[in-house]
Design a protein around this motif. Structure first.
Motif, PDB file in Angstrom:
ATOM      1  N   GLY A 182      48.670  87.768  63.364  1.00 36.80           N
ATOM      2  CA  GLY A 182      49.923  88.028  64.058  1.00 36.80           C
ATOM      3  C   GLY A 182      51.156  87.955  63.184  1.00 36.80           C
ATOM      4  O   GLY A 182      52.276  88.081  63.695  1.00 36.80           O
ATOM      5  N   THR A 183      50.978  87.769  61.877  1.00 38.83           N
ATOM      6  CA  THR A 183      52.141  87.610  61.000  1.00 38.83           C
ATOM      7  C   THR A 183      53.041  88.837  61.016  1.00 38.83           C
ATOM      8  O   THR A 183      54.275  88.713  61.053  1.00 38.83           O
ATOM      9  N   GLN A 184      52.445  90.040  60.998  1.00 34.70           N
ATOM     10  CA  GLN A 184      53.272  91.260  61.012  1.00 34.70           C
ATOM     11  C   GLN A 184      54.208  91.283  62.213  1.00 34.70           C
ATOM     12  O   GLN A 184      55.390  91.597  62.096  1.00 34.70           O
ATOM     13  N   ARG A 185      53.669  90.965  63.377  1.00 35.42           N
ATOM     14  CA  ARG A 185      54.497  91.016  64.590  1.00 35.42           C
ATOM     15  C   ARG A 185      55.565  89.922  64.566  1.00 35.42           C
ATOM     16  O   ARG A 185      56.713  90.155  64.964  1.00 35.42           O
ATOM     17  N   GLN A 186      55.209  88.751  64.081  1.00 35.23           N
ATOM     18  CA  GLN A 186      56.189  87.679  63.979  1.00 35.23           C
ATOM     19  C   GLN A 186      57.298  88.040  62.996  1.00 35.23           C
ATOM     20  O   GLN A 186      58.460  87.669  63.187  1.00 35.23           O
ATOM     21  N   MET A 187      56.945  88.773  61.952  1.00 38.09           N
ATOM     22  CA  MET A 187      57.968  89.236  61.007  1.00 38.09           C
ATOM     23  C   MET A 187      58.991  90.115  61.721  1.00 38.09           C
ATOM     24  O   MET A 187      60.198  89.998  61.481  1.00 38.09           O
ATOM     25  N   LEU A 188      58.524  90.973  62.602  1.00 37.24           N
ATOM     26  CA  LEU A 188      59.449  91.826  63.361  1.00 37.24           C
ATOM     27  C   LEU A 188      60.381  90.984  64.219  1.00 37.24           C
ATOM     28  O   LEU A 188      61.593  91.215  64.266  1.00 37.24           O
ATOM     29  N   HIS A 189      59.819  89.996  64.905  1.00 34.52           N
ATOM     30  CA  HIS A 189      60.639  89.127  65.748  1.00 34.52           C
ATOM     31  C   HIS A 189      61.668  88.349  64.927  1.00 34.52           C
ATOM     32  O   HIS A 189      62.772  88.072  65.400  1.00 34.52           O
ATOM     33  N   ALA A 190      61.286  87.984  63.697  1.00 34.87           N
ATOM     34  CA  ALA A 190      62.162  87.151  62.865  1.00 34.87           C
ATOM     35  C   ALA A 190      63.102  87.964  61.999  1.00 34.87           C
ATOM     36  O   ALA A 190      63.940  87.387  61.290  1.00 34.87           O
ATOM     37  N   GLY A 191      62.989  89.289  62.030  1.00 33.23           N
ATOM     38  CA  GLY A 191      63.845  90.115  61.186  1.00 33.23           C
ATOM     39  C   GLY A 191      63.454  90.088  59.726  1.00 33.23           C
ATOM     40  O   GLY A 191      64.306  90.213  58.838  1.00 33.23           O
ATOM     41  N   VAL A 192      62.166  89.930  59.462  1.00 27.92           N
ATOM     42  CA  VAL A 192      61.645  89.923  58.090  1.00 27.92           C
ATOM     43  C   VAL A 192      60.939  91.253  57.841  1.00 27.92           C
ATOM     44  O   VAL A 192      60.047  91.640  58.584  1.00 27.92           O
ATOM     45  N   ALA A 193      61.347  91.960  56.794  1.00 22.60           N
ATOM     46  CA  ALA A 193      60.749  93.247  56.451  1.00 22.60           C
ATOM     47  C   ALA A 193      59.744  93.083  55.327  1.00 22.60           C
ATOM     48  O   ALA A 193      59.806  92.124  54.545  1.00 22.60           O
ATOM     49  N   ALA A 194      58.830  94.038  55.228  1.00 23.02           N
ATOM     50  CA  ALA A 194      57.868  94.012  54.118  1.00 23.02           C
ATOM     51  C   ALA A 194      58.590  94.036  52.778  1.00 23.02           C
ATOM     52  O   ALA A 194      58.141  93.427  51.807  1.00 23.02           O
ATOM     53  N   HIS A 195      59.721  94.727  52.730  1.00 26.79           N
ATOM     54  CA  HIS A 195      60.490  94.801  51.488  1.00 26.79           C
ATOM     55  C   HIS A 195      61.046  93.442  51.059  1.00 26.79           C
ATOM     56  O   HIS A 195      61.446  93.269  49.905  1.00 26.79           O
TER      57      HIS A 195
END
Length: 303
Positions: free
Chosen positions: A41-54
């Protein structure tokens, strides 16, 4: 302005709950982004937290239990999907190379961003990493596990009033910082020591000397606190810490602030764990999913 903060993507341990996603943490350190232990679920949590792959420049895996690495395939594929242009280095126990390989190539995808692999071996590893040193120490867990430590070198803080008193201005300020002297003026005459900041990430482990050394004099210690006092025997048996033990590590090591995380699903409310930790180390907080925790301001320079 530099940005140094710890972004919490998930705080669960073996099993997620309705309120807690599996592990996942991002340390923003100026232009660097260190992703620790991406669980499911890390990818989805990144979206919620405003964290991009970049934002990711390094991936640090402590060990290969699922709650610490099953989000890795999605993260690695997202780096390629988003065409991340900069190199991303992945650190992990060398003994788990076969697990990393399987996670890396868990499914078919077009790999446009190939991670630089940096397997860890030995009790204590020092890795020069640009603006800081990344240290790793082997912990005490049923499978090989490493904790991480980020150490910024000490520097000096320029004092404008001293520059003016010595008649140093404009481009000469930069030259003085680079060369240490201009004419009869030295860097020491116009500046004071600036202690480097330190950060430690200690996951699945029993209490051990390595955990204390990772936490030594850090500004922020993030530490697993899977169990409460009542389950201390179970914690030791399965290679984990209680919240009180995490606090004892922080106190012995001289850490400035402690963040508890990696909570067992048996505790819907982590308030009692926080209370137990604060009895030993008052400057403790319990992490919640999507928290953003600022790294404490630098320690004052020694007089």
């Amino acid at each position: 302005m530099s940005t140094r903060e710890f972004v919490v993507l998930g705080t669960a341990s073996q099993a997620p709950t309705r309120q807690r996603n599996h592990n996942g943490y991002l340390l923003r350190w100026d232009g660097e982004g260190l992703l620790f232990d991406p669980g499911e679920g890390t990818q989805r949590q990144m979206l919620h937290a405003g964290v991009a792959a970049h934002d990711i420049t390094r991936i640090c895996v402590t060990h290969f239990h699922g709650d610490h690495c099953l989000g890795l395939p999605g993260v690695l594929q997202r780096l390629s999907l988003d065409r991340v242009p900069h190199p991303v280095t992945a650190y992990f126990p060398a003994s788990g190379q076969h697990w990393f390989d399987r996670l890396h190539h868990a499914t078919a995808f077009h790999e446009a961003a190939v991670p630089i692999e940096h397997p860890l071996a030995g009790e204590h590893v020092h890795i020069p990493a640009g603006p800081f040193t990344l240290e790793a120490r082997r912990l005490s867990h049923p499978v090989e596990s490493y904790g991480y430590r980020v150490v910024e070198p000490d520097g000096r803080r320029i004092l404008p009033e001293r520059l003016a008193a010595h008649g140093v201005a404009g481009p000469d300020v930069g030259r003085l910082q680079r060369e240490g002297r201009i004419g009869g003026v030295t860097l020491e005459q116009v500046s004071v020591p600036r202690p480097g900041q330190k950060f430690a990430f200690v996951m699945d482990t029993r209490r051990c000397a390595a955990a204390v050394e990772l936490a030594r004099d850090v500004d922020l210690l993030v530490c697993e606190s899977t169990f409460a006092d009542a389950d201390a025997e179970l914690a030791y048996e399965v290679g984990h810490l209680t919240a009180r033990e995490a606090a004892a590590i922080a106190a012995e090591a001289g850490a400035r602030q402690l963040v508890l995380t990696h909570f067992s699903q048996r505790y819907p409310d982590v308030g009692p764990l926080l209370d137990q930790a604060r009895e030993v180390f008052p400057d403790t907080v319990a992490a919640h999913d999507l928290d953003r925790i600022t790294i404490p301001r630098r320690r004052p320079a020694p007089e």
